[in-house]
Motif scaffolding. Structure first.
Motif, PDB file in Angstrom:
ATOM      1  N   SER A  67      13.166  11.609 -37.272  1.00  0.00           N
ATOM      2  CA  SER A  67      12.557  12.945 -37.201  1.00  0.00           C
ATOM      3  C   SER A  67      12.231  13.376 -35.784  1.00  0.00           C
ATOM      4  CB  SER A  67      11.283  12.978 -38.051  1.00  0.00           C
ATOM      5  OG  SER A  67      11.565  12.696 -39.401  1.00  0.00           O
ATOM      6  N   GLY A  68      11.995  12.403 -34.888  1.00  0.00           N
ATOM      7  CA  GLY A  68      11.687  12.751 -33.508  1.00  0.00           C
ATOM      8  C   GLY A  68      12.901  12.786 -32.605  1.00  0.00           C
ATOM      9  N   ALA A  83       8.470  15.149 -28.941  1.00  0.00           N
ATOM     10  CA  ALA A  83       8.319  13.720 -29.238  1.00  0.00           C
ATOM     11  C   ALA A  83       8.152  12.923 -27.950  1.00  0.00           C
ATOM     12  CB  ALA A  83       9.523  13.209 -30.025  1.00  0.00           C
ATOM     13  N   CYS A 260       4.020  12.356 -39.313  1.00  0.00           N
ATOM     14  CA  CYS A 260       4.498  12.510 -37.934  1.00  0.00           C
ATOM     15  C   CYS A 260       3.830  13.719 -37.293  1.00  0.00           C
ATOM     16  CB  CYS A 260       6.012  12.669 -37.934  1.00  0.00           C
ATOM     17  SG  CYS A 260       6.713  13.002 -36.302  1.00  0.00           S
ATOM     18  N   CYS A 263       6.869  16.240 -35.640  1.00  0.00           N
ATOM     19  CA  CYS A 263       8.106  16.535 -36.363  1.00  0.00           C
ATOM     20  C   CYS A 263       8.058  17.948 -36.941  1.00  0.00           C
ATOM     21  CB  CYS A 263       8.333  15.516 -37.475  1.00  0.00           C
ATOM     22  SG  CYS A 263       8.470  13.815 -36.848  1.00  0.00           S
ATOM     23  N   LYS A 266       5.570  18.579 -39.783  1.00  0.00           N
ATOM     24  CA  LYS A 266       4.219  18.057 -39.561  1.00  0.00           C
ATOM     25  C   LYS A 266       3.183  18.906 -40.278  1.00  0.00           C
ATOM     26  CE  LYS A 266       3.997  20.482 -35.116  1.00  0.00           C
ATOM     27  NZ  LYS A 266       3.935  20.305 -33.659  1.00  0.00           N
TER      28      LYS A 266
END
Length: 642
Positions: A67-68, A83, A260, A263, A266
């Motif tokens: 996701s990052g 990230a 996260c 992300c 989020k």
């Protein structure tokens, strides 16, 4: 090595236990069965400079999957700008130690019964990276909320909740301790109630591998006592003390169930988290509730401030670090001294760096960042969009697909730079007497750009040397004595935003072609802003006098001064002139030698060395030993005694 996001389901079930219910643990001993020697790490807490490992792409993927990573590709992972900024924040906060990570890893491995035992692990790269990932969990929003919740509870509530968790085994907590000198994380594994008012909590302390360390609590006076740096904890004159609000809990489940924070999916928290490092305590944050500064720590609702670094027993703090949770989307920040700040909110990660201090404030919200001081370097990352602005007073507007940077010059003429998906990462420099220099750069490094003045040593300066902490084991016996009364300053506090209104201006827009500019730039001519602002800067000057006795020859000091002058035209043409002046100064050192003869202590000065693996030491090339000094109340390393 254990991966936090892959823990078994049994460990991630949060059990709601009311800490306010009536309980009576008098005379009971509640224990998890953890042994600090077998289940704690055999090496002590260490700073980031003691190891080459950093929190990087592999750790992001290990914790949050792809996701990052740009376009969701994990192998190889190219971090998004946001990230990477979050990773820089983690690496920035690691300078003074990893106590949080060591505690969380020890708790996780013990709960899962993993082998080999934690105490048998060497400090290799795999172990270090796992510790760093565990350390990073304190910045997750769910962990932040739980810590803030327990920061607002009474001392008895916190101890009773800890006792209940040890009794049921349903949850594992890390314990946060805070005093005027700083903050520290430990792992509680046993609570003994001598009666309803006197309690002793035994903890694994990563600063003291394999040793029994304790927190003594006396509910009658509402205080706890903890020896952070004492070789002999029971006789530590510099022990930390605190009361309500100075002890908190963070459950392991909150770290493992967390989402996260950078992300695309989020969670929206409508809050701000700040990591603040400065050379002094003169910084301040303002929200709608008011203003808070650690230089005058009056608690304010809605903001919880916790120090990340401890001081020595003289209360002199070197490069204080603070973690701030604010129940506010907008915060105004004042940084009168050299500082590095990260602000994490629902849309972005914002970095603020000043080498000298800033006279004006900066306002940060999920939709806009506005800086009023050219001495402040501002970096805003959102998704894979990023802009870094230097030597200017920008306003940066944050939207889903763009970052719009408004840079005024000295005449009030504004340059607008748009960062889009076509040109994702941009640096903007200047804007004083004309249009700023704009160029495309990479802003996805995980290495923080910390001012040199904020560089920290790899160990906390108030701790004894590593050999004393590893080889000198002092048993801590149960005691029923009360905690001595002392003055305690609560570290739970809050801070409020000041809203400024600027009259709208009519504009005329002209498109300018810039052959050396990577991002599209347009110059907007406006009526110069008529905004009046005032600021009050409070500074503290500390003078330290040190007397040194030495037998080495006088040192030679070399001072180098570099002056750089830059001239910029449009299109940008840069001419740089550098002048270097070197001055050599000879400093004379006065040598004083004092000889004291004693027959009661075998300790004498000399040159010694210590090797941790296997544990051994030498004194002037010969054998050595540890000696107890009845007069000094501590242990010393010296030659073999009679």
């Amino acid at each position: 090595m254990i991966i936090l996001r892959r823990l078994t389901a049994a460990l991630v079930v949060a059990v709601a236990i009311s800490a306010c219910s009536a309980v009576d643990f008098s005379g009971q001993v509640l224990s998890s069965g953890l042994n600090p020697q077998a289940n704690g790490f055999a090496f002590p807490n260490f700073g980031s400079s003691a190891s080459p490992e950093v929190f990087d792409e592999a750790d992001i993927v290990e914790m949050f999957g792809a996701s990052g990573c740009l376009d969701g590709i994990a192998d190889p992972c190219v971090l998004t700008a946001e990230a990477a900024a979050w990773a820089r924040m983690v690496n920035e906060s690691r300078t003074s130690g990893h106590c949080e990570g060591l505690v969380v890893q020890a708790a996780t491995r013990f709960s899962q019964g993993l082998t080999p035992l934690t105490g048998e692990l060497a400090n290799d790269s795999d172990v270090t990276n796992a510790v760093i990932r565990a350390f990073a969990t304190q910045f997750l929003p769910e962990a932040q909320r739980e810590t803030a919740k327990w920061a607002g509870r009474s001392l008895r509530d916190v101890v009773n909740e800890l006792a209940k968790s040890l009794e049921s085994g349903d949850e594992s907590y890390s314990l946060g301790l805070y005093s005027e000198s700083g903050g520290h994380a430990v792992l509680p594994y046993e609570v003994q109630f001598f009666n309803n008012d006197l309690v002793q909590i035994r903890v694994y302390d990563s600063n003291w591998p394999g040793q029994v360390r304790v927190v003594d609590v006396d509910f009658r006076v509402g205080q706890w006592r903890f020896s952070f740096a004492g070789v002999d904890p029971a006789n530590d004159p510099c022990a930390w003390t605190g009361g309500d609000g100075d002890m908190d809990l963070t459950p392991l489940s909150a770290r493992l169930d967390a989402t996260c924070p950078f992300c695309a999916d989020k969670a929206r928290t409508k809050s701000s988290m700040l990591l603040i490092r400065s050379t002094t305590r003169n910084w301040a944050i303002t929200t709608s509730k008011g203003t808070y500064s650690p230089s005058d720590p009056t608690p304010l609702a809605g903001v919880v401030v916790r120090p990340l670094r401890a001081a020595d027993c003289s209360n002199v703090v070197v490069n204080p670090e603070y973690l701030v949770s604010a129940e506010s989307e907008e915060v105004e920040i004042s940084l009168p001294d050299p500082a590095s700040v990260f602000v994490v909110n629902d849309t972005s990660v914002v970095e603020l760096v000043t080498d000298t201090g800033a006279e004006e404030t900066v306002t940060v919200s999920p939709r806009k960042v506005a800086s009023k001081d050219k001495k402040l370097k501002v970096t805003v990352t959102s998704g894979d969009l990023a802009v870094e602005v230097k030597e200017s007073t920008p306003t940066i507007e944050i939207a889903e697909e763009t970052l719009q940077v408004i840079v005024p010059d000295e005449q009030g003429v504004e340059t607008v730079v748009e960062v889009t998906q076509e040109v994702r990462q941009v640096e903007v420099v200047g804007g004083g007497s004309g249009a700023p220099e704009v160029k495309e750069v990479a802003l996805n490094s995980v290495q923080p750009q910390t001012p040199a003045v904020l560089a920290a040593s790899e160990t906390k300066p108030e701790l004894p040397p590593v050999p004393e902490r590893i080889t000198v084991g002092i048993a801590v016996s149960a005691t029923t004595t009360s905690v001595a009364e002392s003055t305690t300053t609560s570290s739970t506090v809050v801070a409020a935003p000041t809203t400024s209104t600027v009259a709208a201006t009519s504009t005329t827009t002209t498109t300018v072609g810039a052959s050396t500019t990577a991002a599209p730039v347009r110059v907007t001519t406006t009526v110069p802003r008529s905004t009046t602002s005032s600021s009050t800067t409070s500074s503290t000057t500390s003078t330290t006098t040190s007397t040194t006795t030495t037998t080495v020859p006088p040192p030679t000091t070399t001072t180098t001064t570099t002056t750089t002058t830059t001239t910029t035209t449009v299109p940008p043409t840069t001419t740089t002139t550098t002048t270097t002046t070197t001055t050599t100064t000879t400093t004379t050192t006065t040598t004083t030698t004092t000889t004291t003869t004693t027959t009661t202590e075998p300790w004498v000065e000399g040159t010694w060395a210590y090797n941790e693996n296997p544990p051994s030491c030498s004194y002037n090339g010969g054998p050595c030993g540890w000696y107890r000094s009845s007069a000094r109340g501590t242990y010393y390393l010296g030659p073999p005694g009679p």
